[in-house]
Design a protein around this motif. Structure first.
Motif, mmCIF file in Angstrom:
data_model
loop_
_atom_site.group_PDB
_atom_site.id
_atom_site.type_symbol
_atom_site.label_atom_id
_atom_site.label_comp_id
_atom_site.label_asym_id
_atom_site.label_seq_id
_atom_site.Cartn_x
_atom_site.Cartn_y
_atom_site.Cartn_z
ATOM 1 N N ILE A 1 0.679 -1.181 -0.086
ATOM 2 C CA ILE A 1 0.015 -0.059 0.136
ATOM 3 C C ILE A 1 1.057 1.221 -0.226
ATOM 4 O O ILE A 1 0.578 2.376 -0.674
ATOM 5 C CB ILE A 1 -0.769 0.054 1.153
ATOM 6 C CG1 ILE A 1 -1.843 -1.208 1.045
ATOM 7 C CG2 ILE A 1 -1.412 1.149 1.363
ATOM 8 C CD1 ILE A 1 -2.915 -1.368 2.315
ATOM 9 N N SER A 2 2.019 1.444 0.831
ATOM 10 C CA SER A 2 2.682 2.483 1.005
ATOM 11 C C SER A 2 3.446 3.042 -0.429
ATOM 12 O O SER A 2 3.439 4.037 -0.857
ATOM 13 C CB SER A 2 4.029 2.140 2.001
ATOM 14 O OG SER A 2 3.340 2.207 3.287
ATOM 15 N N GLU B 1 8.555 12.919 -4.447
ATOM 16 C CA GLU B 1 7.427 12.214 -3.691
ATOM 17 C C GLU B 1 7.855 11.837 -2.374
ATOM 18 O O GLU B 1 6.704 11.891 -1.531
ATOM 19 C CB GLU B 1 6.946 10.987 -4.372
ATOM 20 C CG GLU B 1 6.246 11.319 -5.928
ATOM 21 C CD GLU B 1 7.274 11.472 -7.091
ATOM 22 O OE1 GLU B 1 7.018 12.276 -8.076
ATOM 23 O OE2 GLU B 1 8.444 11.230 -6.852
ATOM 24 N N MET C 1 5.812 12.806 0.912
ATOM 25 C CA MET C 1 5.045 11.655 1.654
ATOM 26 C C MET C 1 5.548 11.820 3.231
ATOM 27 O O MET C 1 4.630 11.532 4.218
ATOM 28 C CB MET C 1 5.761 10.341 1.061
ATOM 29 C CG MET C 1 5.127 9.211 1.881
ATOM 30 S SD MET C 1 5.512 7.616 1.393
ATOM 31 C CE MET C 1 4.505 7.227 -0.094
ATOM 32 N N SER D 1 0.979 6.918 -6.810
ATOM 33 C CA SER D 1 -0.187 7.895 -6.944
ATOM 34 C C SER D 1 0.451 9.703 -6.798
ATOM 35 O O SER D 1 -0.262 10.384 -7.162
ATOM 36 C CB SER D 1 -1.341 7.883 -5.689
ATOM 37 O OG SER D 1 -0.951 8.198 -4.599
ATOM 38 N N LEU D 2 1.307 9.486 -5.757
ATOM 39 C CA LEU D 2 1.922 11.026 -5.751
ATOM 40 C C LEU D 2 2.618 11.526 -7.156
ATOM 41 O O LEU D 2 2.367 12.340 -7.518
ATOM 42 C CB LEU D 2 2.849 11.157 -4.538
ATOM 43 C CG LEU D 2 2.257 11.040 -3.341
ATOM 44 C CD1 LEU D 2 3.536 11.009 -2.121
ATOM 45 C CD2 LEU D 2 1.493 12.215 -2.879
ATOM 46 N N ASN E 1 3.625 5.869 6.121
ATOM 47 C CA ASN E 1 3.885 5.158 4.692
ATOM 48 C C ASN E 1 5.553 5.550 4.396
ATOM 49 O O ASN E 1 6.236 4.637 4.026
ATOM 50 C CB ASN E 1 2.970 5.647 3.609
ATOM 51 C CG ASN E 1 1.776 5.265 3.613
ATOM 52 O OD1 ASN E 1 1.551 4.024 3.613
ATOM 53 N ND2 ASN E 1 0.711 6.181 3.410
ATOM 54 N N ASP F 1 3.057 14.424 4.321
ATOM 55 C CA ASP F 1 1.836 14.180 4.482
ATOM 56 C C ASP F 1 1.267 12.603 5.219
ATOM 57 O O ASP F 1 0.286 12.476 5.581
ATOM 58 C CB ASP F 1 1.306 14.100 2.959
ATOM 59 C CG ASP F 1 1.262 15.511 2.418
ATOM 60 O OD1 ASP F 1 1.550 16.561 3.365
ATOM 61 O OD2 ASP F 1 1.477 15.670 1.334
ATOM 62 N N SER F 2 2.276 11.619 5.056
ATOM 63 C CA SER F 2 1.829 10.477 5.499
ATOM 64 C C SER F 2 3.320 9.866 5.729
ATOM 65 O O SER F 2 3.906 8.972 5.238
ATOM 66 C CB SER F 2 1.401 9.635 4.136
ATOM 67 O OG SER F 2 1.066 8.262 4.543
ATOM 68 N N TYR G 1 0.954 4.137 -2.770
ATOM 69 C CA TYR G 1 0.694 5.636 -2.412
ATOM 70 C C TYR G 1 1.772 6.516 -3.154
ATOM 71 O O TYR G 1 1.367 7.714 -3.510
ATOM 72 C CB TYR G 1 0.593 6.009 -0.686
ATOM 73 C CG TYR G 1 0.444 7.321 -0.354
ATOM 74 C CD1 TYR G 1 -0.618 7.888 -0.840
ATOM 75 C CD2 TYR G 1 1.346 7.983 0.198
ATOM 76 C CE1 TYR G 1 -0.956 9.285 -0.316
ATOM 77 C CE2 TYR G 1 1.236 9.303 0.557
ATOM 78 C CZ TYR G 1 0.073 9.852 0.236
ATOM 79 O OH TYR G 1 -0.243 11.074 0.901
#
Length: 232
Positions: free
Chosen positions: A68-69, A120, A124, A75-76, A131, A127-128, A72
């Motif tokens: 998942i990480s 990215e 990340m 996606s960035l 991840n 924002d996350s 993500y």
């Protein structure tokens, strides 16, 4: 034949992966990053000559794994890209990077995930952070830095010897090259600082120093990495 071709392309996702020769090396992925032309590939040759890494490039299988990480992270990248072909190449790089992490020994990666997804990853981390931590677990970064003038001279010298320029450098004046290099140098230092803030191993090394000194600093850094960095 199809499987053979697929394997060749998959294992040439833009990464050159070399196993450490440091005694008792831990299963850590060390990304070598820096502006195109700073001398990453040249440094790899120096490390091979000094027997710091194995001369042969390592290959990994094509096992597709879900992460998942990394999805993500892709996606960035997609928000910045209009070219679907480039995005497909980046997705292959992410899959290949995930397989690199299956190694049971330490590897040094030229043009790895931290190089191709530096923007990215920095985004990340803010924002996350969970991840970011997941992807950077079992990873370290060696950030090569130098003055833009030094990098420009390397680029021009290489072009004079080989008769070719990288696509990043074609048609650029020295001033434009300097601006391009400065942007990457800033991003590299930002990622290095973020790594350190989140307690991941990272170091910035001056690539303009004597080859032996640069190699010695890399050996010292690799030797300092222990199994403790895996626990996060």
């Amino acid at each position: 034949m199809k499987d053979t071709i697929s394997n060749i392309f998959y294992n040439r996702a833009g990464f050159s992966v070399y196993r450490w020769r440091i005694c008792d090396s831990v299963p850590l992925v060390v990304d070598l990053i820096g502006p195109p032309g700073i001398g990453k590939s040249y440094l790899i040759k120096c490390l091979i000559k000094k027997s710091v890494i194995h001369a042969s490039r390592q290959k990994f299988d094509q096992t597709r794994r879900v992460c998942i990480s990394r999805a993500y992270l892709l996606s960035l990248a997609a928000t910045r890209l209009d070219d679907i072909g480039v995005l497909q190449k980046k997705s292959i790089k992410i899959l290949y990077d995930l397989n690199i992490h299956s190694a049971n020994w330490g590897v040094l990666v030229d043009e790895g995930l931290s190089q191709h997804f530096i923007n990215e990853l920095c985004e990340m981390s803010i924002d996350s952070p969970d991840n970011f931590d997941f992807i950077m677990r079992r990873r370290a970064v060696i950030n090569l830095a130098a003055s833009p003038t030094f990098i420009n001279n390397r680029i021009r010298d290489r072009a004079a010897k080989s008769g070719a320029l990288l696509s990043y450098h074609k048609g650029k004046t020295d001033e434009e090259l300097s601006r391009f290099n400065m942007k990457f140098l800033e991003k590299g230092e930002n990622l290095t600082l973020l790594m350190k803030e989140r307690y991941f191993p990272a170091v910035t090394i001056d690539a303009s120093m004597n080859d032996d000194i640069v190699v010695e600093q890399i050996v010292d850094f690799l030797s300092s990495l222990t199994v403790n960095v895996l626990i996060k």
